[in-house]
Design a protein around this motif. Structure first.
Motif, short mmCIF file in Angstrom:
data_model
loop_
_atom_site.label_atom_id
_atom_site.label_comp_id
_atom_site.label_asym_id
_atom_site.label_seq_id
_atom_site.Cartn_x
_atom_site.Cartn_y
_atom_site.Cartn_z
N ARG A 7 0.85 -1.44 -0.06
CA ARG A 7 0.09 -0.07 0.13
C ARG A 7 0.83 1.31 0.02
O ARG A 7 0.54 2.24 -0.78
CB ARG A 7 -0.94 -0.05 1.30
N VAL A 8 1.86 1.42 0.77
CA VAL A 8 2.85 2.40 0.89
C VAL A 8 3.39 2.66 -0.40
O VAL A 8 3.53 3.62 -0.97
CB VAL A 8 3.92 2.40 2.13
N ARG A 9 3.91 1.43 -1.08
CA ARG A 9 4.55 1.68 -2.49
C ARG A 9 3.53 2.02 -3.60
O ARG A 9 4.16 3.05 -4.23
CB ARG A 9 5.15 0.31 -2.67
N THR A 10 2.45 1.70 -3.56
CA THR A 10 1.17 2.21 -4.34
C THR A 10 1.20 3.65 -4.07
O THR A 10 1.11 4.76 -4.99
CB THR A 10 0.06 1.53 -4.28
N GLU A 23 5.29 9.81 8.50
CA GLU A 23 4.52 9.61 9.84
C GLU A 23 3.24 9.48 9.26
O GLU A 23 2.37 8.79 9.71
CB GLU A 23 4.50 10.86 10.59
N GLN A 24 2.63 9.97 7.99
CA GLN A 24 1.45 9.99 7.55
C GLN A 24 1.23 8.70 6.88
O GLN A 24 0.18 7.98 7.10
CB GLN A 24 1.18 11.17 6.53
N LEU A 25 2.12 8.13 6.12
CA LEU A 25 2.16 6.86 5.49
C LEU A 25 2.10 5.83 6.59
O LEU A 25 1.23 4.75 6.67
CB LEU A 25 3.40 6.59 4.63
N LEU A 36 7.50 1.01 10.03
CA LEU A 36 7.33 1.04 8.66
C LEU A 36 8.78 1.22 7.86
O LEU A 36 9.12 0.59 7.01
CB LEU A 36 6.47 2.40 8.23
N ALA A 37 9.64 2.21 8.24
CA ALA A 37 11.04 2.27 7.72
C ALA A 37 11.48 0.95 7.66
O ALA A 37 12.49 0.78 6.63
CB ALA A 37 11.94 3.31 8.48
N ILE A 44 11.64 -3.75 0.16
CA ILE A 44 11.85 -3.18 -0.95
C ILE A 44 13.53 -3.17 -1.29
O ILE A 44 13.81 -2.93 -2.48
CB ILE A 44 11.17 -1.83 -1.10
N GLY A 45 14.11 -3.03 -0.28
CA GLY A 45 15.79 -3.12 -0.45
C GLY A 45 16.32 -1.82 -0.35
O GLY A 45 17.70 -1.82 -0.67
N MET A 46 15.54 -0.85 -0.04
CA MET A 46 16.11 0.48 0.09
C MET A 46 15.12 1.12 1.01
O MET A 46 14.00 0.87 1.12
CB MET A 46 16.29 1.37 -1.19
N SER A 47 15.74 2.58 1.66
CA SER A 47 14.56 3.25 2.40
C SER A 47 13.66 4.01 1.50
O SER A 47 13.83 3.96 0.33
CB SER A 47 15.52 4.42 2.90
N ILE A 48 12.67 4.35 2.43
CA ILE A 48 11.57 5.05 1.63
C ILE A 48 12.14 6.39 0.93
O ILE A 48 11.84 6.44 -0.74
CB ILE A 48 10.64 5.57 2.65
#
Length: 116
Positions: A7-10, A23-25, A36-37, A44-48
């Motif tokens: 969902r976050v990725r989308t 924070e919102q995510l 989440l982080a 995903i293999g990397m930071s947001i």
């Protein structure tokens, strides 16, 4: 993939120009920011933040090749706030400057059968 990370990725894929805060995510998917982080990096293999930069760079590269728009305008349209930072990130990602990238792809386009 964890559905929350999906969902976050989308959301990030759709709103990469002006994304919600971590924070919102996190709040949207019912996780703490740190959790989440952590999960995002594992899945995903990397930071947001790295994911956002990569998404913006890929979109910029596509626009550089597909349009005649000024590179500085493309920089801002994909969400970067600083041309110098963009140029540095672009060169690190694609091993050439945005101008060189456009010129190289223009040459490829000139040599292709479609342009004859």
């Amino acid at each position: 993939m964890d559905r929350r990370i999906g969902r976050v990725r989308t959301v990030l894929d759709q709103q990469y120009r002006d994304p919600p805060s971590v924070e919102q995510l996190a709040d949207d998917v019912g996780l703490s920011s740190s959790r989440l982080a952590h999960l995002f990096r594992i899945e995903i293999g990397m930071s947001i933040q790295s994911y956002l930069v990569e998404r913006r760079l890929v979109m910029a590269a596509m626009l550089i090749v597909q349009s005649d728009e000024r590179i500085s305008q493309i920089v801002y349209s994909v969400g970067f706030r600083d041309v110098s930072n963009f140029n540095h990130s672009f060169k690190r990602r694609f091993a050439m400057s945005p101008r060189e990238y456009r010129a190289r792809h223009d040459l490829i386009g000139t040599d292709s059968p479609r342009s004859s």
